[in-house]
Design a protein around this motif. Structure first.
Motif, mmCIF file in Angstrom:
data_model
loop_
_atom_site.group_PDB
_atom_site.id
_atom_site.type_symbol
_atom_site.label_atom_id
_atom_site.label_comp_id
_atom_site.label_asym_id
_atom_site.label_seq_id
_atom_site.Cartn_x
_atom_site.Cartn_y
_atom_site.Cartn_z
ATOM 1 N N VAL A 239 0.536 -1.132 -0.339
ATOM 2 C CA VAL A 239 0.229 0.141 0.007
ATOM 3 C C VAL A 239 0.881 1.749 0.269
ATOM 4 O O VAL A 239 0.910 2.360 -0.671
ATOM 5 C CB VAL A 239 -0.697 -0.534 1.231
ATOM 6 C CG1 VAL A 239 -1.833 1.073 1.552
ATOM 7 C CG2 VAL A 239 -2.392 -1.112 1.080
ATOM 8 N N GLN A 240 1.955 0.791 1.026
ATOM 9 C CA GLN A 240 2.892 2.345 0.561
ATOM 10 C C GLN A 240 3.788 2.406 -0.717
ATOM 11 O O GLN A 240 3.816 3.896 -1.116
ATOM 12 C CB GLN A 240 3.979 2.255 1.594
ATOM 13 C CG GLN A 240 3.648 2.353 3.321
ATOM 14 C CD GLN A 240 2.677 3.843 3.008
ATOM 15 O OE1 GLN A 240 3.488 4.430 2.953
ATOM 16 N NE2 GLN A 240 1.345 4.053 3.740
ATOM 17 N N ALA A 241 3.917 1.895 -1.220
ATOM 18 C CA ALA A 241 4.769 1.337 -1.907
ATOM 19 C C ALA A 241 3.595 1.669 -3.150
ATOM 20 O O ALA A 241 3.968 3.014 -4.056
ATOM 21 C CB ALA A 241 4.939 0.097 -2.763
ATOM 22 N N ILE A 242 2.304 1.681 -3.322
ATOM 23 C CA ILE A 242 1.628 1.698 -4.454
ATOM 24 C C ILE A 242 0.950 3.956 -4.030
ATOM 25 O O ILE A 242 0.962 4.277 -4.760
ATOM 26 C CB ILE A 242 -0.023 1.112 -4.521
ATOM 27 C CG1 ILE A 242 0.057 -0.028 -4.969
ATOM 28 C CG2 ILE A 242 -1.300 1.799 -5.286
ATOM 29 C CD1 ILE A 242 -0.284 -0.979 -4.676
ATOM 30 N N LEU A 243 1.089 4.315 -3.108
ATOM 31 C CA LEU A 243 0.948 5.949 -3.281
ATOM 32 C C LEU A 243 1.947 6.534 -3.209
ATOM 33 O O LEU A 243 2.722 6.924 -3.688
ATOM 34 C CB LEU A 243 0.397 5.203 -1.696
ATOM 35 C CG LEU A 243 -0.761 5.229 -0.894
ATOM 36 C CD1 LEU A 243 -0.485 5.616 1.017
ATOM 37 C CD2 LEU A 243 -2.056 5.632 -1.324
#
Length: 123
Positions: free
Chosen positions: A115-119
């Motif tokens: 999720v952090q990588a996508i954000l």
């Protein structure tokens, strides 16, 4: 051309783009379906489960390459799909982990990292 035939053409184009798509294969394995033959039903099942078509998932996989270098070596396409599943369904860790047959700590590790990588791709 009607909107119905345009939709059919779009689905056929998506089906033709799935050859060798590792996100598609991982998603079908999770759904207990064979990746081939590709059918409209399987494509709809994939999108309704993970919230995005396989081509978008593969693009996200490629965009998160830098972030994945900081994750465990065992990181696979299914871990990205777990994060997409979380963002679509937003369930408790235990329920999400159960849906994928893994420990809640493993679920939390991969979903939070992806999720952090996508954000990070959106910023």
């Amino acid at each position: 051309m009607t909107s119905e035939s345009e939709s059919s053409n779009q689905i056929n184009a998506r089906i033709n783009d799935l050859d060798g798509n590792d996100c598609w294969i991982a998603g079908m394995e999770h759904l207990n379906k064979k990746p081939t033959p590709v059918t409209e039903y399987k494509l709809i099942s994939f999108v309704s489960t993970f919230g995005a078509p396989p081509s978008v998932c593969l693009t996200l996989w490629n965009l998160t390459e830098t972030a994945r270098t900081g994750m465990r070596r065992s990181t696979r396409h299914i871990h990205l799909l777990m994060a997409l599943f979380l963002m679509k369904n937003y369930s408790r860790s235990r329920a999400g982990a159960g849906a994928f047959g893994i420990h809640a700590d493993t679920w939390s590790y991969y979903t939070s990292n992806f999720v952090q990588a996508i954000l990070g791709c959106v910023e």
